[in-house]
Design a protein around this motif. Structure first.
Motif, PDB file in Angstrom:
ATOM      1  N   ALA A 293      64.258 -25.603   1.950  1.00  0.00           N
ATOM      2  CA  ALA A 293      65.181 -25.140   0.941  1.00  0.00           C
ATOM      3  C   ALA A 293      64.668 -24.181  -0.003  1.00  0.00           C
ATOM      4  O   ALA A 293      65.289 -23.333  -0.440  1.00  0.00           O
ATOM      5  N   LEU A 294      63.449 -24.166  -0.506  1.00  0.00           N
ATOM      6  CA  LEU A 294      62.718 -23.352  -1.274  1.00  0.00           C
ATOM      7  C   LEU A 294      62.554 -21.968  -0.688  1.00  0.00           C
ATOM      8  O   LEU A 294      62.857 -20.837  -1.334  1.00  0.00           O
ATOM      9  N   LEU A 295      62.158 -21.883   0.553  1.00  0.00           N
ATOM     10  CA  LEU A 295      62.009 -20.711   1.338  1.00  0.00           C
ATOM     11  C   LEU A 295      63.105 -19.765   1.355  1.00  0.00           C
ATOM     12  O   LEU A 295      63.270 -18.666   1.102  1.00  0.00           O
TER      13      LEU A 295
ATOM     14  N   CYS B  47      71.738 -28.615  -1.889  1.00  0.00           N
ATOM     15  CA  CYS B  47      72.105 -29.753  -1.127  1.00  0.00           C
ATOM     16  C   CYS B  47      71.102 -30.163  -0.270  1.00  0.00           C
ATOM     17  O   CYS B  47      70.384 -31.334  -0.264  1.00  0.00           O
ATOM     18  N   LEU B  48      70.323 -29.155   0.658  1.00  0.00           N
ATOM     19  CA  LEU B  48      69.217 -29.300   1.353  1.00  0.00           C
ATOM     20  C   LEU B  48      68.083 -29.728   0.719  1.00  0.00           C
ATOM     21  O   LEU B  48      67.373 -30.625   0.841  1.00  0.00           O
ATOM     22  N   LEU B  49      67.661 -29.212  -0.664  1.00  0.00           N
ATOM     23  CA  LEU B  49      66.637 -29.634  -1.599  1.00  0.00           C
ATOM     24  C   LEU B  49      66.789 -31.008  -2.167  1.00  0.00           C
ATOM     25  O   LEU B  49      65.752 -31.769  -1.997  1.00  0.00           O
TER      26      LEU B  49
ATOM     27  N   ILE C  54      71.683 -18.607   9.769  1.00  0.00           N
ATOM     28  CA  ILE C  54      70.992 -18.807  11.035  1.00  0.00           C
ATOM     29  C   ILE C  54      69.737 -18.967  10.780  1.00  0.00           C
ATOM     30  O   ILE C  54      69.376 -20.128  11.704  1.00  0.00           O
ATOM     31  N   ALA C  55      69.001 -18.667   9.588  1.00  0.00           N
ATOM     32  CA  ALA C  55      67.654 -19.559   9.617  1.00  0.00           C
ATOM     33  C   ALA C  55      67.792 -20.937   9.232  1.00  0.00           C
ATOM     34  O   ALA C  55      66.828 -21.603   9.662  1.00  0.00           O
ATOM     35  N   PHE C  56      68.829 -21.205   8.375  1.00  0.00           N
ATOM     36  CA  PHE C  56      68.990 -22.707   8.089  1.00  0.00           C
ATOM     37  C   PHE C  56      69.272 -23.576   9.497  1.00  0.00           C
ATOM     38  O   PHE C  56      68.686 -24.512   9.757  1.00  0.00           O
TER      39      PHE C  56
END
Length: 417
Positions: free
Chosen positions: A400-402, A303-305, A239-241
């Motif tokens: 991504a890191l968070l 993948c986001l990173l 959900i945060a994503f």
């Protein structure tokens, strides 16, 4: 050959999803034809990045109110009926683009685009939440990979060919194609038979219950859903994503056309070329995503990173050919992440609440995407496109890191869930 045969076998094994897949393919190609023609028409008429941001933003704002409604409608009406009606209603709206000829007519374009978005806001969560009802659970991850193939094919055929059609035959041909696509999609959906299970059964007792009983039942369902989200760490991360990534993703949506026309000087053909490159990457991503079946949540974050890093490299690219390659790699990475995300979200969400959750998530993410695209259009008036693109890539990397840090901190709860 094996790659193609695998998907043919999968579509043959899931006949109801095959109809949904073909309807989505036709729908998407028509929409891309219209979108490429619309963006080229706006830039050709106004030359303003702000006008592009406004047009794209208006396409997603209706999701704030109507996407949750689409999810709730699945509790009371047939999914097939909802999807057929929304497709048929879009036919005359799509044809109204034919009346746009000059800058003074752009209000028609903006109004029609918003109305099309209203119908899509109802349609999208209904379609997405219905996929697990049409396929066997062991095929779910492969089907989500096939969804990326569909999206990629839409970009390759719809955007690339749409750019050529718009440049050679004029935008009117693209607008007519979009209207015909809605008719064909409605005919395909009519053949789908959703199973009469769970939320697919229309609750015939709803109208017979007292108002206070319905209200109490609704509150109880909302409380249970909230408790379930609080107990599921993967669902919290997902959900945060869905809430954070669209804030940055709007920049990329606006920059594709700006990069093609203003930075690389490729014109309408360049817009189609870049979208086609994204399509190629999405098609290939379905092959790569099968290696992440056992690493769904780490796959989403990794993948986001990587996507953020590629966006930063794209902003420094000086050659159009390298930009095309970068877009292929971006879509390849993004497609694998989306496949993992969709599979995990479908598995983590109870069937009863799946339509509601998809409606709420779609509403929030689409609204943030619309605000982001509108903001990107404003920023392009004062910020150089390459700098804005670099900032967007850095934003992806930070998100991504968070998310990785949160998942690591809650790793014990994650193992239990």
């Amino acid at each position: 050959m094996t790659f193609s045969f695998g998907f043919k076998r999968l579509l043959h094994a899931e006949p109801d999803y095959r109809q949904l897949f073909m309807a989505g393919l036709v729908n998407g190609i028509g929409d891309r034809f219209s979108q490429v023609a619309m963006l080229a028409l706006i830039l050709g008429t106004t030359g303003s990045g702000l006008a592009v941001g406004l047009a794209l933003g208006l396409r997603v704002f209706p999701f704030l109110l109507l996407a949750p409604l689409g999810g709730v409608l699945t509790l009371h009406f047939s999914r097939r009926t909802i999807m057929i009606v929304t497709n048929l209603l879009r036919v005359p709206v799509a044809l109204s683009f034919l009346f746009v000829h000059q800058a003074d007519d752009l209000w028609i374009l903006y109004t029609a685009s918003t109305l099309l978005a209203c119908a899509e806001a109802l349609y999208a969560p209904v379609r997405k939440s219905g996929i697990p009802l049409l396929v066997r659970s062991e095929n779910l991850h492969q089907i989500n990979g096939l969804e990326q193939v569909m999206n990629g094919s839409v970009l390759i055929v719809g955007a690339f060919v749409g750019g050529i059609v718009s440049a050679t035959l004029g935008p009117q041909a693209a607008f007519v194609t979009n209207a015909l696509a809605f008719l064909i999609a409605a005919a395909l959906i009519r053949k789908i038979s959703f199973p009469p299970l769970g939320t697919e059964q229309v609750d015939e007792t709803v109208g017979k219950q007292p108002a206070h009983a319905l209200k109490r039942k609704s509150k109880g369902g909302a409380r249970l859903l909230w408790q379930f989200i609080c107990s599921s760490v993967p669902l919290q991360v997902l959900i945060a994503f869905e809430l954070w990534v669209p804030v940055i993703n709007g920049i990329d949506n606006v920059l594709i056309s700006v990069y093609a026309i203003e930075v690389f000087k490729l014109g309408d053909w360049g817009v189609g070329l870049f979208y086609a490159a994204l399509g190629i990457g999405l098609v290939l991503s379905s092959w790569g995503s099968r290696y992440l079946q056992q690493w769904l949540l780490p796959g989403v974050i990794a993948c986001l990173l990587i996507e953020g890093s590629l966006l930063m490299l794209l902003s420094e690219t000086r050659f159009a050919s390298v930009a095309v390659l970068m877009y292929i790699l971006l879509a390849f990475t993004s497609g694998m992440g989306n496949t993992c995300l969709d599979t995990l979200l479908m598995r983590e969400t109870p069937e009863k609440y799946r339509g509601v959750v998809y409606g709420l998530v779609t509403a929030c993410s689409s609204t943030m995407l619309g605000l982001s695209m509108f903001g990107a259009g404003i920023l392009l008036e004062v910020v150089e496109p390459r700098r804005l693109g670099f900032s967007g890539g850095m934003g992806f990397a930070c998100i991504a890191l968070l998310l990785a840090a949160y998942a690591w901190i809650r790793r014990d709860a994650f193992k239990r869930s």
